[in-house]
Design an enzyme around this catalytic site. Structure first.
Site, short mmCIF file in Angstrom:
data_model
loop_
_atom_site.label_atom_id
_atom_site.label_comp_id
_atom_site.label_asym_id
_atom_site.label_seq_id
_atom_site.Cartn_x
_atom_site.Cartn_y
_atom_site.Cartn_z
N ASN A 104 15.70 -6.45 12.75
CA ASN A 104 15.90 -5.79 11.45
C ASN A 104 17.08 -4.84 11.61
OD1 ASN A 104 15.79 -4.39 9.09
ND2 ASN A 104 13.65 -3.75 9.29
N ARG A 125 15.45 -10.11 9.41
CA ARG A 125 15.07 -9.63 8.08
C ARG A 125 16.33 -9.37 7.27
NH1 ARG A 125 12.89 -3.75 6.25
NH2 ARG A 125 12.43 -4.35 4.12
N HIS A 127 10.27 -5.93 -0.47
CA HIS A 127 9.03 -5.87 0.33
C HIS A 127 8.26 -7.19 0.20
CE1 HIS A 127 8.71 -1.18 -0.06
NE2 HIS A 127 9.38 -1.52 1.03
N HIS A 147 2.02 -1.59 -1.64
CA HIS A 147 2.68 -1.38 -0.34
C HIS A 147 3.27 0.03 -0.39
CE1 HIS A 147 5.33 -2.58 3.15
NE2 HIS A 147 5.92 -1.50 2.70
N ARG A 196 13.03 8.26 -2.89
CA ARG A 196 13.57 7.62 -4.09
C ARG A 196 12.76 8.01 -5.33
NH1 ARG A 196 13.16 2.13 -1.37
NH2 ARG A 196 14.85 2.16 0.13
N GLY A 225 2.25 2.39 5.71
CA GLY A 225 1.94 3.69 6.32
C GLY A 225 1.01 4.57 5.49
N GLU A 233 -2.44 2.49 4.42
CA GLU A 233 -3.40 2.26 5.50
C GLU A 233 -4.02 3.55 6.02
OE1 GLU A 233 -1.15 0.03 8.44
OE2 GLU A 233 -0.43 -1.30 6.85
N GLU A 277 4.91 -7.05 8.92
CA GLU A 277 6.09 -7.79 8.46
C GLU A 277 6.75 -8.56 9.61
OE1 GLU A 277 7.10 -4.00 6.52
OE2 GLU A 277 8.17 -5.23 5.05
#
Ligand code: ADP
Length: 416
Positions: free
Chosen positions: A10, A91, A180, A208, A241, A330, A333, A384
Protein backbone atom coordinates in the site's frame (compact mmCIF):
# COMPACT_ATOMS: atom_id res chain seq x y z
CA UNK A 1 3.56 -21.09 4.21
CA UNK A 2 4.33 -24.04 1.99
CA UNK A 3 1.36 -23.10 -0.18
CA UNK A 4 2.84 -19.69 -0.82
CA UNK A 5 2.34 -16.11 0.23
CA UNK A 6 1.25 -12.80 -1.27
CA UNK A 7 3.10 -9.55 -0.64
CA UNK A 8 0.51 -6.79 -0.21
CA UNK A 9 1.77 -3.26 -0.82
CA UNK A 10 0.00 0.00 0.00
CA UNK A 11 2.04 2.85 -1.35
CA UNK A 12 1.11 6.33 -0.14
CA UNK A 13 2.61 9.71 -0.93
CA UNK A 14 5.24 9.48 1.82
CA UNK A 15 4.89 5.91 3.09
CA UNK A 16 4.81 2.29 1.98
CA UNK A 17 2.87 -0.17 4.13
CA UNK A 18 3.32 -3.85 3.42
CA UNK A 19 2.23 -7.24 4.65
CA UNK A 20 3.32 -10.73 3.66
CA UNK A 21 0.10 -12.72 3.86
CA UNK A 22 -0.67 -16.42 3.89
CA UNK A 23 -3.84 -16.17 1.78
CA UNK A 24 -5.15 -19.59 2.76
CA UNK A 25 -4.66 -19.50 6.53
CA UNK A 26 -5.24 -15.76 6.62
CA UNK A 27 -2.16 -15.10 8.75
CA UNK A 28 0.14 -12.08 8.37
CA UNK A 29 3.58 -13.71 8.14
CA UNK A 30 5.33 -10.35 8.34
CA UNK A 31 4.36 -6.72 8.10
CA UNK A 32 5.82 -3.27 8.25
CA UNK A 33 5.88 0.31 7.13
CA UNK A 34 8.35 2.76 5.66
CA UNK A 35 7.48 6.28 6.73
CA UNK A 36 8.44 9.86 5.94
CA UNK A 37 9.85 9.07 2.50
CA UNK A 38 11.70 12.09 1.10
CA UNK A 39 11.99 13.79 4.49
CA UNK A 40 15.10 14.31 6.60
CA UNK A 41 14.21 11.58 9.07
CA UNK A 42 12.70 8.43 7.64
CA UNK A 43 11.98 5.16 9.38
CA UNK A 44 11.27 1.52 8.69
CA UNK A 45 9.47 -0.81 11.06
CA UNK A 46 9.31 -4.52 10.28
CA UNK A 47 7.65 -7.27 12.30
CA UNK A 48 8.05 -10.97 11.65
CA UNK A 49 6.85 -13.31 14.40
CA UNK A 50 8.55 -12.15 17.58
CA UNK A 51 11.20 -10.20 15.70
CA UNK A 52 10.68 -6.46 15.43
CA UNK A 53 13.16 -4.29 13.58
CA UNK A 54 13.12 -0.49 13.60
CA UNK A 55 15.50 1.58 11.55
CA UNK A 56 15.66 5.35 11.57
CA UNK A 57 17.35 6.60 8.44
CA UNK A 58 16.54 9.01 5.64
CA UNK A 59 14.71 7.31 2.80
CA UNK A 60 15.17 9.34 -0.37
CA UNK A 61 12.31 8.04 -2.50
CA UNK A 62 9.94 5.12 -3.05
CA UNK A 63 12.64 3.07 -4.82
CA UNK A 64 14.89 3.43 -1.79
CA UNK A 65 11.94 2.56 0.45
CA UNK A 66 11.13 -0.61 -1.46
CA UNK A 67 14.82 -1.62 -1.52
CA UNK A 68 14.97 -1.08 2.25
CA UNK A 69 11.92 -3.33 2.70
CA UNK A 70 13.46 -6.14 0.63
CA UNK A 71 16.78 -5.78 2.47
CA UNK A 72 14.95 -6.03 5.81
CA UNK A 73 13.21 -9.21 4.69
CA UNK A 74 16.69 -10.63 3.92
CA UNK A 75 18.08 -9.60 7.31
CA UNK A 76 15.16 -10.15 9.66
CA UNK A 77 13.21 -12.72 7.68
CA UNK A 78 11.32 -14.40 6.40
CA UNK A 79 13.49 -15.04 3.36
CA UNK A 80 11.28 -14.03 0.45
CA UNK A 81 12.81 -16.56 -1.94
CA UNK A 82 11.71 -19.43 0.30
CA UNK A 83 8.42 -17.79 1.34
CA UNK A 84 7.02 -18.72 -2.08
CA UNK A 85 5.75 -15.27 -3.06
CA UNK A 86 3.00 -16.09 -5.55
CA UNK A 87 2.00 -12.51 -6.29
CA UNK A 88 2.35 -8.90 -5.22
CA UNK A 89 -1.03 -7.25 -4.55
CA UNK A 90 -1.07 -3.47 -4.81
CA UNK A 91 -3.80 -1.39 -3.22
CA UNK A 92 -4.86 1.36 -5.63
CA UNK A 93 -7.23 4.04 -4.43
CA UNK A 94 -9.03 5.13 -7.60
CA UNK A 95 -10.07 2.84 -10.43
CA UNK A 96 -12.36 5.47 -11.99
CA UNK A 97 -15.00 4.14 -14.35
CA UNK A 98 -12.42 1.81 -15.91
CA UNK A 99 -11.73 -0.89 -13.35
CA UNK A 100 -14.56 -2.97 -11.93
CA UNK A 101 -12.32 -5.85 -10.85
CA UNK A 102 -8.69 -6.40 -9.84
CA UNK A 103 -6.27 -6.53 -12.78
CA UNK A 104 -2.96 -8.12 -13.59
CA UNK A 105 -0.42 -5.34 -13.98
CA UNK A 106 1.14 -4.57 -17.33
CA UNK A 107 2.27 -1.28 -18.87
CA UNK A 108 -1.23 -0.65 -20.18
CA UNK A 109 -2.81 -1.00 -16.75
CA UNK A 110 -0.22 1.33 -15.21
CA UNK A 111 -0.97 3.92 -17.93
CA UNK A 112 -4.71 3.63 -17.24
CA UNK A 113 -4.20 4.16 -13.50
CA UNK A 114 -2.10 7.22 -14.30
CA UNK A 115 -4.82 8.53 -16.59
CA UNK A 116 -7.28 8.42 -13.66
CA UNK A 117 -4.90 10.51 -11.51
CA UNK A 118 -6.78 13.81 -11.88
CA UNK A 119 -9.57 12.18 -9.83
CA UNK A 120 -7.14 11.17 -7.06
CA UNK A 121 -4.17 13.52 -7.36
CA UNK A 122 -2.67 12.60 -3.99
CA UNK A 123 -3.19 8.86 -4.14
CA UNK A 124 -2.94 7.41 -7.63
CA UNK A 125 0.51 8.89 -8.51
CA UNK A 126 1.90 7.44 -5.27
CA UNK A 127 0.28 4.08 -6.02
CA UNK A 128 1.80 4.10 -9.52
CA UNK A 129 5.25 4.91 -8.17
CA UNK A 130 4.98 1.98 -5.78
CA UNK A 131 3.87 -0.37 -8.56
CA UNK A 132 6.73 0.72 -10.88
CA UNK A 133 9.38 0.26 -8.20
CA UNK A 134 8.01 -3.08 -7.01
CA UNK A 135 7.84 -4.42 -10.58
CA UNK A 136 11.47 -3.45 -11.13
CA UNK A 137 12.65 -5.05 -7.92
CA UNK A 138 10.43 -8.15 -8.11
CA UNK A 139 10.23 -8.74 -11.87
CA UNK A 140 9.54 -12.47 -11.77
CA UNK A 141 6.40 -12.30 -9.67
CA UNK A 142 2.99 -11.31 -11.09
CA UNK A 143 1.73 -7.98 -9.80
CA UNK A 144 -1.99 -7.36 -9.33
CA UNK A 145 -3.81 -4.11 -8.62
CA UNK A 146 -6.85 -4.12 -6.34
CA UNK A 147 -8.99 -0.97 -6.41
CA UNK A 148 -10.71 0.72 -3.49
CA UNK A 149 -13.50 1.76 -5.84
CA UNK A 150 -14.14 -1.58 -7.58
CA UNK A 151 -16.86 -2.90 -5.25
CA UNK A 152 -18.91 0.23 -5.98
CA UNK A 153 -18.40 0.16 -9.75
CA UNK A 154 -21.89 -1.27 -10.22
CA UNK A 155 -23.74 1.20 -7.96
CA UNK A 156 -27.20 1.95 -9.36
CA UNK A 157 -27.06 5.13 -11.45
CA UNK A 158 -29.53 6.78 -9.10
CA UNK A 159 -26.92 6.42 -6.36
CA UNK A 160 -23.79 7.20 -8.38
CA UNK A 161 -25.10 10.32 -10.19
CA UNK A 162 -24.68 13.87 -8.92
CA UNK A 163 -27.50 16.15 -9.98
CA UNK A 164 -25.34 18.56 -11.98
CA UNK A 165 -25.17 19.36 -15.70
CA UNK A 166 -24.78 15.95 -17.30
CA UNK A 167 -22.33 17.11 -20.00
CA UNK A 168 -19.97 18.70 -17.50
CA UNK A 169 -20.24 15.59 -15.30
CA UNK A 170 -19.48 13.22 -18.18
CA UNK A 171 -16.58 15.22 -19.55
CA UNK A 172 -14.84 15.43 -16.19
CA UNK A 173 -15.75 12.08 -14.67
CA UNK A 174 -17.81 13.75 -11.93
CA UNK A 175 -19.85 10.97 -10.33
CA UNK A 176 -19.85 8.98 -7.11
CA UNK A 177 -17.26 6.17 -7.11
CA UNK A 178 -17.08 5.13 -3.44
CA UNK A 179 -13.96 3.99 -1.53
CA UNK A 180 -12.95 1.45 1.13
CA UNK A 181 -14.53 -1.04 -1.28
CA UNK A 182 -12.14 -3.84 -0.39
CA UNK A 183 -13.25 -3.62 3.23
CA UNK A 184 -16.98 -3.25 2.51
CA UNK A 185 -16.82 -6.21 0.12
CA UNK A 186 -14.82 -8.43 2.49
CA UNK A 187 -16.89 -7.63 5.56
CA UNK A 188 -20.29 -8.00 3.86
CA UNK A 189 -19.24 -11.39 2.43
CA UNK A 190 -17.72 -12.66 5.66
CA UNK A 191 -20.68 -11.59 7.79
CA UNK A 192 -23.02 -13.72 5.69
CA UNK A 193 -20.89 -16.80 6.45
CA UNK A 194 -20.62 -15.81 10.10
CA UNK A 195 -24.41 -15.60 10.40
CA UNK A 196 -24.86 -18.84 8.49
CA UNK A 197 -26.70 -17.06 5.66
CA UNK A 198 -26.20 -16.95 1.89
CA UNK A 199 -24.76 -13.60 0.87
CA UNK A 200 -27.36 -13.48 -1.95
CA UNK A 201 -30.11 -13.42 0.68
CA UNK A 202 -28.61 -10.84 3.01
CA UNK A 203 -29.15 -7.08 3.18
CA UNK A 204 -26.36 -5.41 5.10
CA UNK A 205 -25.29 -1.97 6.24
CA UNK A 206 -21.54 -1.80 6.80
CA UNK A 207 -20.03 1.04 8.85
CA UNK A 208 -16.28 1.17 8.19
CA UNK A 209 -15.12 3.56 10.90
CA UNK A 210 -11.38 4.14 10.86
CA UNK A 211 -9.55 7.43 10.61
CA UNK A 212 -11.30 7.61 7.24
CA UNK A 213 -14.91 6.45 7.55
CA UNK A 214 -17.61 5.28 5.18
CA UNK A 215 -20.94 3.50 5.18
CA UNK A 216 -22.36 1.17 2.57
CA UNK A 217 -25.67 -0.52 1.85
CA UNK A 218 -25.25 -3.98 0.34
CA UNK A 219 -28.16 -5.94 -1.13
CA UNK A 220 -27.53 -9.63 -1.80
CA UNK A 221 -23.75 -9.09 -2.02
CA UNK A 222 -23.99 -6.06 -4.33
CA UNK A 223 -23.31 -2.53 -3.15
CA UNK A 224 -26.31 -0.26 -3.76
CA UNK A 225 -25.19 2.85 -1.83
CA UNK A 226 -22.08 4.23 -0.20
CA UNK A 227 -21.23 7.45 1.58
CA UNK A 228 -17.95 8.43 -0.12
CA UNK A 229 -18.33 10.04 -3.50
CA UNK A 230 -16.07 11.25 -6.30
CA UNK A 231 -13.38 11.42 -3.63
CA UNK A 232 -13.14 10.07 -0.05
CA UNK A 233 -14.21 13.49 1.29
CA UNK A 234 -17.98 12.97 1.09
CA UNK A 235 -20.14 11.34 3.73
CA UNK A 236 -19.45 10.61 7.38
CA UNK A 237 -17.51 12.83 9.77
CA UNK A 238 -13.96 11.43 9.85
CA UNK A 239 -10.76 11.91 11.81
CA UNK A 240 -9.62 14.91 9.78
CA UNK A 241 -12.21 15.15 6.95
CA UNK A 242 -15.46 17.10 7.09
CA UNK A 243 -17.60 14.60 5.21
CA UNK A 244 -20.84 16.09 3.83
CA UNK A 245 -20.86 19.86 3.58
CA UNK A 246 -22.84 22.41 1.57
CA UNK A 247 -20.65 22.91 -1.55
CA UNK A 248 -21.38 26.64 -1.32
CA UNK A 249 -19.18 26.76 1.79
CA UNK A 250 -16.26 26.44 -0.62
CA UNK A 251 -17.37 29.43 -2.72
CA UNK A 252 -17.93 31.41 0.45
CA UNK A 253 -14.48 30.65 1.83
CA UNK A 254 -12.80 31.43 -1.45
CA UNK A 255 -14.65 34.73 -1.88
CA UNK A 256 -14.61 35.92 1.72
CA UNK A 257 -11.85 34.17 3.69
CA UNK A 258 -9.03 34.65 1.19
CA UNK A 259 -8.48 30.92 0.92
CA UNK A 260 -7.26 29.34 -2.31
CA UNK A 261 -8.78 26.13 -3.70
CA UNK A 262 -5.73 24.24 -2.45
CA UNK A 263 -6.11 25.88 0.96
CA UNK A 264 -9.76 24.79 1.16
CA UNK A 265 -8.80 21.29 -0.02
CA UNK A 266 -6.33 21.14 2.86
CA UNK A 267 -8.89 22.56 5.30
CA UNK A 268 -11.61 20.02 4.45
CA UNK A 269 -9.35 16.97 4.10
CA UNK A 270 -6.78 17.51 6.84
CA UNK A 271 -7.98 20.15 9.29
CA UNK A 272 -11.65 19.26 9.66
CA UNK A 273 -13.67 16.37 11.09
CA UNK A 274 -12.96 15.51 14.72
CA UNK A 275 -9.57 17.20 14.48
CA UNK A 276 -11.09 20.44 13.26
CA UNK A 277 -13.84 20.44 15.87
CA UNK A 278 -11.88 19.27 18.91
CA UNK A 279 -8.17 19.27 17.99
CA UNK A 280 -8.13 15.47 18.33
CA UNK A 281 -8.79 12.94 15.58
CA UNK A 282 -8.34 9.76 17.64
CA UNK A 283 -11.54 8.58 19.36
CA UNK A 284 -9.55 7.43 22.40
CA UNK A 285 -8.19 10.95 22.95
CA UNK A 286 -11.60 12.43 22.20
CA UNK A 287 -13.30 10.33 24.90
CA UNK A 288 -10.61 11.43 27.38
CA UNK A 289 -11.34 15.07 26.55
CA UNK A 290 -15.08 14.48 26.93
CA UNK A 291 -14.46 12.89 30.34
CA UNK A 292 -12.53 16.03 31.34
CA UNK A 293 -15.57 18.14 30.45
CA UNK A 294 -14.20 19.57 27.19
CA UNK A 295 -17.22 21.13 25.44
CA UNK A 296 -15.59 21.12 21.96
CA UNK A 297 -14.85 17.40 22.27
CA UNK A 298 -18.44 16.71 23.35
CA UNK A 299 -19.79 18.63 20.36
CA UNK A 300 -17.37 16.79 18.02
CA UNK A 301 -18.59 13.43 19.31
CA UNK A 302 -22.22 14.56 18.98
CA UNK A 303 -21.70 15.69 15.38
CA UNK A 304 -19.87 12.45 14.55
CA UNK A 305 -22.60 10.23 15.97
CA UNK A 306 -25.46 12.37 14.60
CA UNK A 307 -24.09 11.93 11.05
CA UNK A 308 -23.66 8.19 11.53
CA UNK A 309 -27.25 7.79 12.73
CA UNK A 310 -28.54 9.78 9.76
CA UNK A 311 -26.74 7.37 7.44
CA UNK A 312 -28.05 4.30 9.24
CA UNK A 313 -31.56 5.69 8.87
CA UNK A 314 -31.06 6.60 5.22
CA UNK A 315 -29.60 3.21 4.32
CA UNK A 316 -32.39 1.44 6.17
CA UNK A 317 -34.73 3.26 3.78
CA UNK A 318 -32.55 2.39 0.77
CA UNK A 319 -32.56 -1.33 1.63
CA UNK A 320 -36.10 -1.58 2.99
CA UNK A 321 -35.19 -4.65 5.00
CA UNK A 322 -31.90 -4.81 6.87
CA UNK A 323 -30.62 -8.18 8.10
CA UNK A 324 -27.26 -7.07 9.49
CA UNK A 325 -25.73 -3.82 10.70
CA UNK A 326 -21.97 -4.25 10.85
CA UNK A 327 -19.34 -2.16 12.61
CA UNK A 328 -15.74 -2.50 11.43
CA UNK A 329 -12.25 -0.84 11.34
CA UNK A 330 -10.42 0.90 14.21
CA UNK A 331 -13.38 2.75 15.72
CA UNK A 332 -16.07 0.24 14.73
CA UNK A 333 -14.18 -2.68 16.26
CA UNK A 334 -12.87 -0.99 19.39
CA UNK A 335 -15.20 1.80 20.44
CA UNK A 336 -18.22 0.49 22.34
CA UNK A 337 -19.32 4.04 23.18
CA UNK A 338 -19.67 5.00 19.50
CA UNK A 339 -21.54 1.74 18.79
CA UNK A 340 -23.91 2.36 21.68
CA UNK A 341 -24.58 6.01 20.77
CA UNK A 342 -25.12 5.07 17.13
CA UNK A 343 -27.81 2.51 17.94
CA UNK A 344 -29.45 4.34 20.87
CA UNK A 345 -33.18 4.78 20.29
CA UNK A 346 -33.16 3.00 16.94
CA UNK A 347 -35.30 0.09 18.22
CA UNK A 348 -38.27 1.19 16.06
CA UNK A 349 -36.02 0.81 13.00
CA UNK A 350 -35.08 -2.72 14.05
CA UNK A 351 -31.76 -2.16 15.83
CA UNK A 352 -31.60 -3.36 19.44
CA UNK A 353 -28.11 -3.35 20.85
CA UNK A 354 -27.35 -5.53 23.87
CA UNK A 355 -25.25 -3.32 26.21
CA UNK A 356 -23.55 -6.31 27.84
CA UNK A 357 -22.59 -7.96 24.54
CA UNK A 358 -21.48 -4.61 23.14
CA UNK A 359 -19.07 -3.85 25.96
CA UNK A 360 -15.37 -3.72 25.17
CA UNK A 361 -13.09 -4.11 22.15
CA UNK A 362 -13.79 -6.93 19.73
CA UNK A 363 -10.91 -8.84 18.19
CA UNK A 364 -13.24 -11.55 16.88
CA UNK A 365 -16.53 -11.40 14.99
CA UNK A 366 -19.20 -10.79 17.64
CA UNK A 367 -22.97 -10.41 17.66
CA UNK A 368 -23.80 -7.42 19.87
CA UNK A 369 -27.61 -7.26 19.46
CA UNK A 370 -30.43 -8.82 21.46
CA UNK A 371 -32.15 -11.89 20.04
CA UNK A 372 -35.30 -9.84 19.41
CA UNK A 373 -33.46 -7.28 17.27
CA UNK A 374 -34.86 -7.37 13.69
CA UNK A 375 -31.40 -6.70 12.30
CA UNK A 376 -28.45 -8.55 13.79
CA UNK A 377 -25.82 -6.05 14.90
CA UNK A 378 -22.32 -7.43 14.40
CA UNK A 379 -18.79 -6.26 15.04
CA UNK A 380 -16.66 -7.85 12.32
CA UNK A 381 -12.91 -7.05 12.15
CA UNK A 382 -11.92 -6.04 8.64
CA UNK A 383 -8.79 -7.38 6.97
CA UNK A 384 -8.06 -5.44 3.82
CA UNK A 385 -4.63 -7.00 3.36
CA UNK A 386 -6.04 -10.52 3.40
CA UNK A 387 -8.79 -9.49 0.99
CA UNK A 388 -6.22 -7.97 -1.38
CA UNK A 389 -3.99 -11.06 -1.09
CA UNK A 390 -6.87 -13.39 -1.93
CA UNK A 391 -8.00 -11.30 -4.88
CA UNK A 392 -4.42 -11.04 -6.18
CA UNK A 393 -4.10 -14.78 -6.02
CA UNK A 394 -7.42 -15.34 -7.80
CA UNK A 395 -6.30 -13.09 -10.65
CA UNK A 396 -2.92 -14.76 -11.05
CA UNK A 397 -4.48 -18.22 -10.88
CA UNK A 398 -7.09 -17.28 -13.47
CA UNK A 399 -4.26 -16.10 -15.71
CA UNK A 400 -2.38 -19.38 -15.17
CA UNK A 401 0.57 -17.59 -13.60
CA UNK A 402 0.89 -19.45 -10.31
CA UNK A 403 1.69 -22.96 -9.36
CA UNK A 404 5.41 -22.64 -8.88
CA UNK A 405 5.15 -20.91 -5.52
CA UNK A 406 8.51 -19.29 -6.04
CA UNK A 407 9.89 -16.03 -7.29
CA UNK A 408 10.77 -17.84 -10.48
CA UNK A 409 7.15 -17.48 -11.64
CA UNK A 410 6.95 -15.94 -15.11
CA UNK A 411 6.51 -12.20 -15.38
CA UNK A 412 3.03 -10.89 -16.08
CA UNK A 413 2.40 -10.09 -19.72
CA UNK A 414 -1.33 -9.50 -20.00
CA UNK A 415 -4.15 -8.33 -17.77
CA UNK A 416 -7.46 -9.81 -16.77
P1 ADP B 1 -7.12 3.87 9.14
O1 ADP B 1 -8.31 4.59 8.57
O2 ADP B 1 -5.95 4.75 9.36
O3 ADP B 1 -6.83 2.54 8.49
P2 ADP B 1 -7.98 2.35 11.49
O4 ADP B 1 -9.07 1.53 10.91
O5 ADP B 1 -6.76 1.67 11.97
O6 ADP B 1 -7.60 3.58 10.58
O7 ADP B 1 -8.61 3.19 12.69
C1 ADP B 1 -7.84 4.11 13.39
C2 ADP B 1 -8.74 4.81 14.39
O8 ADP B 1 -9.37 3.84 15.23
C3 ADP B 1 -8.01 5.72 15.34
O9 ADP B 1 -7.85 7.01 14.80
C4 ADP B 1 -8.95 5.75 16.57
O10 ADP B 1 -9.88 6.80 16.42
C5 ADP B 1 -9.67 4.44 16.49
N1 ADP B 1 -9.28 3.50 17.55
C6 ADP B 1 -8.26 2.65 17.57
N2 ADP B 1 -8.23 1.97 18.73
C7 ADP B 1 -9.27 2.40 19.46
C8 ADP B 1 -9.78 2.09 20.77
N3 ADP B 1 -9.22 1.18 21.55
N4 ADP B 1 -10.89 2.76 21.17
C9 ADP B 1 -11.48 3.69 20.39
N5 ADP B 1 -11.03 4.01 19.14
C10 ADP B 1 -9.96 3.39 18.70
Amino acid sequence: MSQGTVLVVNSGSSSIKYQLVDPVGGRAVASGVVERIGEETGSLTHTSGDTKVTRDEPIADHAAGMRAILATFEEAGPDLSSAGVLAVGHRVVHGGSVFSTPALVDDDVVAQIEAISPLAPLHNPANVTGIRVARELLPHVPHVVVFDTAFFHGLPEAASTYAIDRDVAREHGVRRYGFHGTSHHYVSQQVAGFLGRRVEDLNTIVLHLGNGASASAVRGGKAVETSMGMTPLEGLVMGTRSGDIDPAVIFHLQRNAGLSVDGIDDLLNRRSGLKGLAGENDLRGLHDLVAQGDADAQLALDVYVHRLRKYVGAYTAVLGRVDALVFTAGVGENDDIVRELTCAGLEPLGYELDPALNEGRKKQPTVVSRDVSRATIVVYPTNEELAIARQALEVTEAAGLTGEGSDEAPAATGHA
